[in-house]
Enzyme design. Structure first.
Site, PDB file in Angstrom:
ATOM      1  N   GLU A  29       0.833  -1.201   0.000  1.00 12.42           N
ATOM      2  CA  GLU A  29       0.000   0.000   0.000  1.00 12.42           C
ATOM      3  C   GLU A  29       0.870   1.255   0.000  1.00 12.42           C
ATOM      4  O   GLU A  29       0.534   2.257  -0.618  1.00 12.42           O
ATOM      5  CB  GLU A  29      -0.916   0.014   1.230  1.00 12.42           C
ATOM      6  N   LYS A 107     -11.517   2.922   1.050  1.00 18.01           N
ATOM      7  CA  LYS A 107     -10.585   2.217   0.168  1.00 18.01           C
ATOM      8  C   LYS A 107     -11.400   1.211  -0.652  1.00 18.01           C
ATOM      9  O   LYS A 107     -11.891   0.225  -0.107  1.00 18.01           O
ATOM     10  CB  LYS A 107      -9.559   1.434   0.983  1.00 18.01           C
TER      11      LYS A 107
END
Length: 135
Positions: A29, A107
């Site tokens: 990420e 997300k």
């Protein structure tokens, strides 16, 4: 101010802002990044702006958008809670007209087994919650 009291109050609304950022606890990420979706509700009195039709009597949507963009596309954070809090704090510190702000950060691409639109957080901050050292 209780959340129920906010329902009938004026607010600016920014929905489905999309940015690419590098937030999360996993190394992928932080290196690859991903899309983040942000919604912002900013409560403030809009009656004067409604009467005058003057941008100087309100807060520009683009200024709030810019804060969200700078935070999401800025330095990496581990938690969405920290991203949302920074957006809220920065907006409250920059615009004294805003009494309360709600920030939702999602997300869409998360590593879960299942179908989701997104996973995320939603926070509500009041002017009294923000101090100069918390930005």
């Amino acid at each position: 101010m209780a959340e129920r009291e906010l329902i009938d109050r004026d607010k600016l609304v920014l929905i489905d802002l999309q940015f690419h950022g590098f937030h999360g606890v996993k190394s992928e990420e932080k290196t690859l990044g991903q899309k983040f979706v942000v919604d912002v509700d900013a409560w403030m009195d809009l009656s004067v702006a409604g009467e005058t039709d003057s941008i100087s009597d309100t807060v520009s949507y683009t200024d709030i958008y810019g804060i969200a963009k700078d935070v999401v596309e800025g330095p990496s954070r581990n938690l969405l809670e920290a991203v949302a809090h920074r957006i809220a704090s920065n907006a409250l510190l920059k615009f004294p007209q805003i009494s309360t702000i709600r920030v939702k950060v999602g997300k869409p691409h998360v590593a879960v087994r299942g179908i989701v639109d997104y996973l995320g957080v939603e926070i509500l901050r009041h002017r009294k919650d923000v101090g100069g050292d918390r930005v």
